[in-house]
Each structure stands twice: as C-alpha cells, then as structure tokens.
Design an enzyme around this catalytic site. Structure first.
Site, PDB file in Angstrom:
ATOM      1  N   CYS A 132       0.830  -1.207   0.000  1.00  0.00           N
ATOM      2  CA  CYS A 132       0.000   0.000   0.000  1.00  0.00           C
ATOM      3  C   CYS A 132       0.862   1.253   0.000  1.00  0.00           C
ATOM      4  CB  CYS A 132      -0.916  -0.020   1.218  1.00  0.00           C
ATOM      5  SG  CYS A 132      -1.924   1.468   1.354  1.00  0.00           S
ATOM      6  N   CYS A 135      -0.304   4.108   2.183  1.00  0.00           N
ATOM      7  CA  CYS A 135      -0.095   3.922   3.629  1.00  0.00           C
ATOM      8  C   CYS A 135       1.369   4.168   3.999  1.00  0.00           C
ATOM      9  CB  CYS A 135      -0.434   2.502   4.068  1.00  0.00           C
ATOM     10  SG  CYS A 135      -1.924   1.845   3.367  1.00  0.00           S
ATOM     11  N   ASP A 136       2.282   3.674   3.170  1.00  0.00           N
ATOM     12  CA  ASP A 136       3.679   3.575   3.607  1.00  0.00           C
ATOM     13  C   ASP A 136       4.660   4.440   2.817  1.00  0.00           C
ATOM     14  OD1 ASP A 136       2.876   1.697   5.480  1.00  0.00           O
ATOM     15  OD2 ASP A 136       3.039   0.052   4.049  1.00  0.00           O
TER      16      ASP A 136
END
Ligand code: NAP
Length: 313
Positions: A132, A135-136
């Site tokens: 993701c 997200c990261d």
C-alpha cells in the site's frame, strides 16, 4: 432468533447494502471483518466518488457511510466470520464468539492484495515490503524503491511514490505493460521512474538484517540475475477475492470471484454478493456501492417472496 439479513464485510458494498436493508426495515447485522472499511481505508483522496466536488478521503467516506447506515438501524459488529452454512434455511454464519442465523446473507468480503509468494517478502512485510503506497510511501522519503507489477495499480503506486522517493523502479515480468495507455503514458513521462521489464523478483534482501536493502532480479529471457539496491518494495500485482469461506458452497469463477446473475444473486437462494468479491473488472468504490444497493434490493424481494411461515420464524 433468525435475522432477516446478515452482511459480511464493511467496505462501500457492505455499508451500502446495510443502508438500504436498514431503510427497508430489515434490521441488518453487519459483521465488519478483519479489514474493516475495506480497501478505501488504505487510500487517501478519492476524487471520483460522485457528489464530492473537492474529493473525499477514503476513511472519511467509509466513516460517513457507517454513520448513515447506523442512523437507520444497521447493527455493525467488530468480528470476523469463521464459517458459513448456506445449504438450507436458516442460513448460518459463525464468528469466533457467536453463531448467527439468517434468512438472507449478503457477501461483501472484497478482495485482498496479491503477493509474490517469496518467503523473504513475507518476512520483510512491514519492514520495507508493502502492498500500500498510500499507507507507507511517506516512510521512503529521499530513498530508492521498487514497485512490482505492470498493471494500473503498479503505475498508480509508482507515480504516487515519486512524491517521496528519489527513484522508483518498476519491475515487471513481461516486456509489455498491462496498464491502460493513459497510466503508462503518465508513468513513462515521469523522470523519477525507471523500468526493469522482463524481470522476475527472485528474492528480497536482507532478511537477516530485518530490513530491505536490495532485491535480486532474474531476466526472464537470459536467466541472468542482477541485484537492484532499494530500501523499499511495493508489491502491486493485483488482488485476490476473499472467498475462502465459501468454497464448495457458492459457485465461483476460475479465479475465485463469486458468480452473480440476475442482479446480485449467487448460486445459493437467499445469498447475494456485491462489490469486489464478485467484480474483477470495475473495482471502483461507486460500483461496489451500486452493487451493494442491488444486493439489498434483491435480498428484500427474496424475503418478500418467502412463504409467510419462513418470513417470521
Ligand atoms: P492487474 O491489472 O491484474 O495487473 C496485475 C499486474 O501484476 C500484471 O501486470 C501482472 O503481470 C502482474 N503480476 C500478477 N501476478 C504476478 C506475480 N506473481 N509476479 C509478478 N507479477 C505479477 O491488477 P491491477 O493493476 O491491480 O488492476 C486491477 C484492475 O483495477 C484493472 O482493471 C485496472 O485497470 C483497475 N485499476 C485502475 C486504476 C486507475 O485507472 N486509476 C488504478 C488501479 C487499478 P502480467 O501483466 O504479466 O499478467
């Protein structure tokens, strides 16, 4: 107690089904699952959900859908379904804590990110390996990273990651990309994106150190192995439908997606499916919500058509 409807999953499909069945006075129970809210919880700005001129953050969209469904009486519980029995009425849905019985079930379990299947990928997941980017990505500011895959997801992730990384290498197992032309063009126009085509990932290093330092790539034509120094690997090779609960009970296609017909009907009477668990083509929040609405209306009509003694039992 036999419930009118149990909804498994709480992404846009499940929550729309909850809204519609709640407004139809069916008192839906939503079992939200491990990844509550589904894939929208992993996204940032959603610009293509109609009605939001400025766009809306994925988690905010889900939060609004939940509140809207609960406002009309949907009950949402934090639990995961462990087994179902769908061969006869009442339909049975089990979690680790309880057993529920229902006249109809709406499946909205979505799809999960596919993985390469390398032991090193699993070991380093969350330690430099991610599925993701939204997200990261932030963790890889000023670093060199790789995205694996040749589809639209891989292009999207690579483009997004160029906001943080100094270099993003797209690693794809074939010489041609699967992504749509517009996404390919965007990615190719980005000077921070480099390409390693016809390359398979053999290994991600360094499992001993517990962090990503490089990946070993194998040229599919020559077999030559080369090392690509990266500190992050984003795996973007598609998704797998979350249908393991339903094997042997509901008809699926060869890839495990639930088959629906005449709207949201599955092969089992009283069981309906919506969202990404039955859609490998469109996969949009709006189409998931649309099919969630269809599943709710189909469940309501099925319930109305049941003999009276089964409607109230
Ligand atoms: P996809 O289209 O199925 O592409 C998956 C990619 O990963 C393919 O290039 C595939 O290679 C590769 N791959 C699969 N398994 C692999 C493995 N074991 N090892 C190495 N590579 C592997 O999946 P997606 O990109 O997630 O897209 C899914 C759908 O969502 C598509 O319809 C797409 O158009 C849509 N989507 C659209 C957007 C957008 O328009 N903004 C964004 C994201 C997704 P091969 O090509 O060799 O099979």
């Amino acid at each position: 107690m036999i419930r009118n409807v149990i909804i498994i999953g709480s992404g846009p499909a499940g929550l729309t089904a909850a809204l519609y069945t709640a407004r139809a006075n069916m008192q839906p129970l939503v079992i939200e699952g491990l990844e509550a809210g589904g894939q929208l919880m992993l996204t940032t700005l959603v610009e293509n959900y109609p009605g939001y001129r400025e766009g809306i953050m994925g988690p905010d969209l889900i939060a609004d859908m939940r509140v809207q469904a609960e406002k009309f009486g949907a009950e949402i519980i934090q639990s995961q379904v462990t087994a179902v029995e769908l061969c006869a009425l009442p339909l049975v849905v089990r979690t680790a804590e309880a057993e529920f019985r229902a006249r109809t079930v709406i499946i909205a379990t979505g799809a999960s990110a596919r993985l390469l299947g390398l032991p090193s990928e699993r070991t380093l997941m969350g330690h430099g390996v991610s599925t993701c980017a939204t997200c990261d990505g932030y963790f890889f500011r000023g670093q060199e990273i790789a995205v694996v895959g040749g589809g639209d997801s891989a292009m999207e992730e690579a483009l997004f990651l160029t906001k943080f990384a100094t270099k993003v290498t797209v690693v794809h197992r074939r010489g041609t990309l699967r992504a749509s032309k517009i996404m390919q063009d965007k990615a190719r126009a980005n000077a921070k994106i480099e390409w390693r085509l016809n390359a398979e990932v053999d290994q991600i290093n360094d499992t001993t150190a517990g962090e990503v330092t490089s990946m070993m790539l194998r040229d599919v034509n020559t077999g030559a192995r080369t090392e690509l120094p990266v500190s992050g690997v984003f795996v973007a090779i598609g998704h797998t439908p979350n249908t393991s609960l339903f094997h042997g009970q509901i008809e699926m296609d060869a890839n495990g997606y639930l088959l629906t017909h005449d709207g949201a009907k599955t092969s089992v009477p009283g069981v309906f499916a919506c969202g990404d668990v039955q859609d490998h083509v469109y996969r949009q929040a709006i189409t998931a919500a649309g099919t969630g609405c269809m599943a709710a209306l189909d469940a309501e009509r099925y319930l109305d058509g049941l003999p009276e003694h089964l409607q109230t039992a």
